[in-house]
Scaffold this active site. Structure first.
Site, PDB file in Angstrom:
ATOM      1  N   ARG A 172      29.202  52.569  35.503  1.00  0.00           N
ATOM      2  CA  ARG A 172      30.501  53.263  35.367  1.00  0.00           C
ATOM      3  C   ARG A 172      30.724  53.763  33.944  1.00  0.00           C
ATOM      4  O   ARG A 172      31.390  54.764  33.730  1.00  0.00           O
ATOM      5  CB  ARG A 172      31.641  52.349  35.816  1.00  0.00           C
ATOM      6  CG  ARG A 172      31.608  52.098  37.315  1.00  0.00           C
ATOM      7  CD  ARG A 172      32.859  51.418  37.801  1.00  0.00           C
ATOM      8  NE  ARG A 172      32.623  50.817  39.096  1.00  0.00           N
ATOM      9  CZ  ARG A 172      33.043  49.599  39.441  1.00  0.00           C
ATOM     10  NH1 ARG A 172      33.741  48.872  38.597  1.00  0.00           N
ATOM     11  NH2 ARG A 172      32.777  49.116  40.635  1.00  0.00           N
ATOM     12  N   GLU A 211      38.123  42.413  34.721  1.00  0.00           N
ATOM     13  CA  GLU A 211      38.859  43.314  35.613  1.00  0.00           C
ATOM     14  C   GLU A 211      39.928  44.137  34.885  1.00  0.00           C
ATOM     15  O   GLU A 211      40.144  45.299  35.206  1.00  0.00           O
ATOM     16  CB  GLU A 211      39.504  42.472  36.713  1.00  0.00           C
ATOM     17  CG  GLU A 211      39.769  43.217  37.974  1.00  0.00           C
ATOM     18  CD  GLU A 211      38.540  43.415  38.851  1.00  0.00           C
ATOM     19  OE1 GLU A 211      37.405  43.089  38.414  1.00  0.00           O
ATOM     20  OE2 GLU A 211      38.704  43.913  39.959  1.00  0.00           O
ATOM     21  N   CYS A 230      37.388  48.138  42.698  1.00  0.00           N
ATOM     22  CA  CYS A 230      38.012  48.129  44.036  1.00  0.00           C
ATOM     23  C   CYS A 230      39.536  48.215  44.049  1.00  0.00           C
ATOM     24  O   CYS A 230      40.126  48.568  45.062  1.00  0.00           O
ATOM     25  CB  CYS A 230      37.560  46.893  44.801  1.00  0.00           C
ATOM     26  SG  CYS A 230      37.567  45.381  43.840  1.00  0.00           S
ATOM     27  N   THR A 237      37.424  46.435  50.564  1.00  0.00           N
ATOM     28  CA  THR A 237      36.019  46.583  50.962  1.00  0.00           C
ATOM     29  C   THR A 237      35.791  47.878  51.750  1.00  0.00           C
ATOM     30  O   THR A 237      34.654  48.240  52.011  1.00  0.00           O
ATOM     31  CB  THR A 237      35.498  45.372  51.784  1.00  0.00           C
ATOM     32  OG1 THR A 237      36.154  45.347  53.050  1.00  0.00           O
ATOM     33  CG2 THR A 237      35.694  44.075  51.046  1.00  0.00           C
ATOM     34  N   HIS A 242      43.878  44.981  48.254  1.00  0.00           N
ATOM     35  CA  HIS A 242      44.354  44.821  46.880  1.00  0.00           C
ATOM     36  C   HIS A 242      45.681  45.566  46.717  1.00  0.00           C
ATOM     37  O   HIS A 242      45.796  46.744  47.081  1.00  0.00           O
ATOM     38  CB  HIS A 242      43.349  45.404  45.892  1.00  0.00           C
ATOM     39  CG  HIS A 242      42.080  44.599  45.741  1.00  0.00           C
ATOM     40  ND1 HIS A 242      41.876  43.358  46.302  1.00  0.00           N
ATOM     41  CD2 HIS A 242      40.943  44.883  45.049  1.00  0.00           C
ATOM     42  CE1 HIS A 242      40.677  42.918  45.969  1.00  0.00           C
ATOM     43  NE2 HIS A 242      40.086  43.822  45.215  1.00  0.00           N
TER      44      HIS A 242
HETATM   45  N1  NAP Z   1      33.844  42.955  47.362  1.00  0.00           N
HETATM   46  C1  NAP Z   1      34.537  44.031  47.023  1.00  0.00           C
HETATM   47  O1  NAP Z   1      35.701  44.220  47.425  1.00  0.00           O
HETATM   48  C2  NAP Z   1      33.926  45.060  46.107  1.00  0.00           C
HETATM   49  C3  NAP Z   1      34.611  46.251  45.936  1.00  0.00           C
HETATM   50  C4  NAP Z   1      34.078  47.245  45.100  1.00  0.00           C
HETATM   51  C5  NAP Z   1      32.889  47.027  44.468  1.00  0.00           C
HETATM   52  N2  NAP Z   1      32.233  45.850  44.634  1.00  0.00           N
HETATM   53  C6  NAP Z   1      30.944  45.705  43.957  1.00  0.00           C
HETATM   54  O2  NAP Z   1      29.933  45.862  44.976  1.00  0.00           O
HETATM   55  C7  NAP Z   1      28.817  45.019  44.687  1.00  0.00           C
HETATM   56  C8  NAP Z   1      28.590  44.073  45.869  1.00  0.00           C
HETATM   57  O3  NAP Z   1      29.724  43.254  46.031  1.00  0.00           O
HETATM   58  P1  NAP Z   1      29.819  42.169  47.192  1.00  0.00           P
HETATM   59  O4  NAP Z   1      31.218  41.720  47.169  1.00  0.00           O
HETATM   60  O5  NAP Z   1      29.241  42.702  48.439  1.00  0.00           O
HETATM   61  O6  NAP Z   1      28.828  41.013  46.605  1.00  0.00           O
HETATM   62  P2  NAP Z   1      28.029  39.895  47.402  1.00  0.00           P
HETATM   63  O7  NAP Z   1      28.700  39.547  48.682  1.00  0.00           O
HETATM   64  O8  NAP Z   1      27.790  38.823  46.412  1.00  0.00           O
HETATM   65  O9  NAP Z   1      26.620  40.608  47.751  1.00  0.00           O
HETATM   66  C9  NAP Z   1      25.700  40.925  46.731  1.00  0.00           C
HETATM   67  C10 NAP Z   1      24.462  41.640  47.292  1.00  0.00           C
HETATM   68  O10 NAP Z   1      23.572  41.915  46.188  1.00  0.00           O
HETATM   69  C11 NAP Z   1      22.302  41.247  46.414  1.00  0.00           C
HETATM   70  N3  NAP Z   1      21.814  40.714  45.139  1.00  0.00           N
HETATM   71  C12 NAP Z   1      22.419  39.775  44.346  1.00  0.00           C
HETATM   72  N4  NAP Z   1      21.663  39.547  43.245  1.00  0.00           N
HETATM   73  C13 NAP Z   1      20.583  40.342  43.360  1.00  0.00           C
HETATM   74  C14 NAP Z   1      19.417  40.540  42.550  1.00  0.00           C
HETATM   75  N5  NAP Z   1      19.223  39.888  41.401  1.00  0.00           N
HETATM   76  N6  NAP Z   1      18.496  41.459  42.964  1.00  0.00           N
HETATM   77  C15 NAP Z   1      18.684  42.118  44.120  1.00  0.00           C
HETATM   78  N7  NAP Z   1      19.739  41.960  44.945  1.00  0.00           N
HETATM   79  C16 NAP Z   1      20.682  41.080  44.555  1.00  0.00           C
HETATM   80  C17 NAP Z   1      22.582  40.154  47.422  1.00  0.00           C
HETATM   81  O11 NAP Z   1      21.382  39.884  48.131  1.00  0.00           O
HETATM   82  P3  NAP Z   1      21.066  38.418  48.771  1.00  0.00           P
HETATM   83  O12 NAP Z   1      21.977  38.287  49.948  1.00  0.00           O
HETATM   84  O13 NAP Z   1      19.645  38.537  49.150  1.00  0.00           O
HETATM   85  O14 NAP Z   1      21.361  37.426  47.699  1.00  0.00           O
HETATM   86  C18 NAP Z   1      23.657  40.809  48.298  1.00  0.00           C
HETATM   87  O15 NAP Z   1      23.055  41.679  49.218  1.00  0.00           O
HETATM   88  C19 NAP Z   1      29.160  44.286  43.377  1.00  0.00           C
HETATM   89  O16 NAP Z   1      28.583  44.995  42.306  1.00  0.00           O
HETATM   90  C20 NAP Z   1      30.670  44.354  43.320  1.00  0.00           C
HETATM   91  O17 NAP Z   1      31.160  44.304  42.003  1.00  0.00           O
HETATM   92  C21 NAP Z   1      32.714  44.872  45.445  1.00  0.00           C
END
Ligand code: NAP
Length: 356
Positions: A115, A208, A155, A335, A249
């Site tokens: 970003r 944040e 988000c 999400t 949110h």
């Molecule tokens: N949750 C929200 O509301 C939201 C909103 C906007 C943006 N985001 C952003 O979107 C991204 C995902 O968020 P999330 O909430 O879905 O997180 P999450 O549930 O923790 O999922 C993370 C994903 O990334 C993979 N991962 C983690 N470490 C890794 C590594 N070292 N190498 C390769 N893959 C890796 C994980 O794979 P494994 O399952 O194999 O560990 C999983 O598929 C983040 O950057 C977050 O900041 C989230």
């Protein structure tokens, strides 16, 4: 029309699962590649998300047996898809996304890694579709042939920036104070411990507040040469709180304008607000991006987060502010509009305006 083959990096996480759901029966895109960390690589998708599938629908049959690959395999990914959605967390995201762009893929990211990168647009299609014009320069600087990186903001930002932007166009915002109430799903899975957040409010989310104050300025900025220069005439102060809500949110906003608008003018602007997604009839466009609720006790996460399939921002409680000019409450699904739905809308805009 032949559907565009797409991949999901981080397919196993909360946002990755939301991509799986939203891309089912998408008119333009078809999932052909799933990737995640070494922990998941080599497993079927159903095995990889065993005990952590969080959605209310079963894992789609067409996806359950698909093999999850490693995110290290960018050149292999390019053989299977044209575009990847990145829902990755972890320290290597920046490099992984660049590897995919260098391999020729269009990368649409939810992660914060890029970003702050000056030639990477933070896109909200209703606000700054013109920032896509930086893509040819991004490619040229980095020696990428067809690949590129486009990101979406944090988000919580759509819940307050979209209604503020609609007003900024006419009345010029000088400054705003934003207090967010952010759902637990925003922290990924497993996220905040239940013993910390149940019956509680946590007045700190690492990193944040800085993102909530800075990212809007880049989104409202202009392309100057090879970089997007953030807007300097506006200032935000943010207070970000984690609350025991599953999804959605909320943001309480007080704003000061150069030219103070009447409350009726504000309602008129919001009700008539349209942007590129509606003008270009993009498949994921909400019928109306800003939906105003007149009830005194709305918006509420449970009642309003799914408005227009989770892609609208619901606004309410518009009133004058004795310190600044006006105040209101905004809410968006973190999400969906704040993550996977926003990423898909960005990709649709990119495809639809493709001289890139
Ligand atoms: N949750 C929200 O509301 C939201 C909103 C906007 C943006 N985001 C952003 O979107 C991204 C995902 O968020 P999330 O909430 O879905 O997180 P999450 O549930 O923790 O999922 C993370 C994903 O990334 C993979 N991962 C983690 N470490 C890794 C590594 N070292 N190498 C390769 N893959 C890796 C994980 O794979 P494994 O399952 O194999 O560990 C999983 O598929 C983040 O950057 C977050 O900041 C989230």
């Amino acid at each position: 029309m032949r559907k565009i083959p797409v991949g999901i990096l981080g397919a196993t996480g909360i946002v990755g699962q939301q991509y799986i759901q939203l891309l089912q029966n998408h008119p333009w895109f078809e999932i052909t590649w799933l990737a995640a960390s070494e922990r998941s690589a080599g497993k079927s998708y159903a095995e990889a998300v065993h005990h952590r599938w969080l959605l209310h629908i079963p894992i789609p049959e067409a996806i359950a047996n698909v093999k999850v690959h490693s995110v290290e395999d960018a050149s292999e990914a390019k053989k299977h898809c044209d575009l990847v959605f990145s829902a990755l967390s972890g320290h290597e995201v920046e490099q992984i996304e660049e590897n995919h762009a260098a391999a020729g893929l269009w990368v649409f990211s939810n992660a914060s890694a890029h970003r702050k990168t000056s030639d990477v647009p933070i896109l909200i299609p209703e606000i700054n579709s013109h920032h896509l014009a930086i893509i040819p320069r991004q490619r040229q600087r980095r020696g990428w042939n067809t690949g590129c990186i486009v990101v979406k903001p944090n988000c919580s930002i759509q819940s307050y920036l979209i209604p503020l932007y609609a007003l900024h166009k006419q009345f010029k915002i000088k400054r705003a104070i934003v207090t967010t109430f952010q759902a637990v799903s925003g922290a990924g899975h497993p996220g905040v411990a239940s013993l910390d957040v149940m019956d509680n409010v946590i007045p700190y989310i690492p990193g944040e507040e800085e993102k909530s104050e800075w990212e809007p300025l880049k989104i409202l900025g202009e392309i100057k040469g090879d970089a997007i220069e953030p807007l300097s005439s506006m200032v935000f102060a943010a207070h970000c709180n984690r609350v025991p809500v599953l999804d959605g949110h909320m943001a309480c906003v007080s704003a000061e304008f150069e030219k103070k608008p009447a409350l009726e003018e504000i309602l008129h602007v919001w009700q008539n607000f349209r942007g590129a997604p509606q003008e270009q009839s993009l498949p994921s466009a909400p019928e109306q991006t800003i939906v105003y609720r007149h009830e005194h006790n709305r918006p509420q996460p449970r009642l309003d987060r799914n408005t227009h399939r989770g892609m609208a921002v619901t606004v309410g409680r518009l009133r004058s502010c004795p310190v600044f000019d006006v105040r209101f409450v905004g809410l968006s699904h973190n999400t969906v509009r704040g993550a996977a739905g926003g990423g898909i809308l960005n990709a649709e805009l990119f495809i639809s305006s493709r001289e890139h």
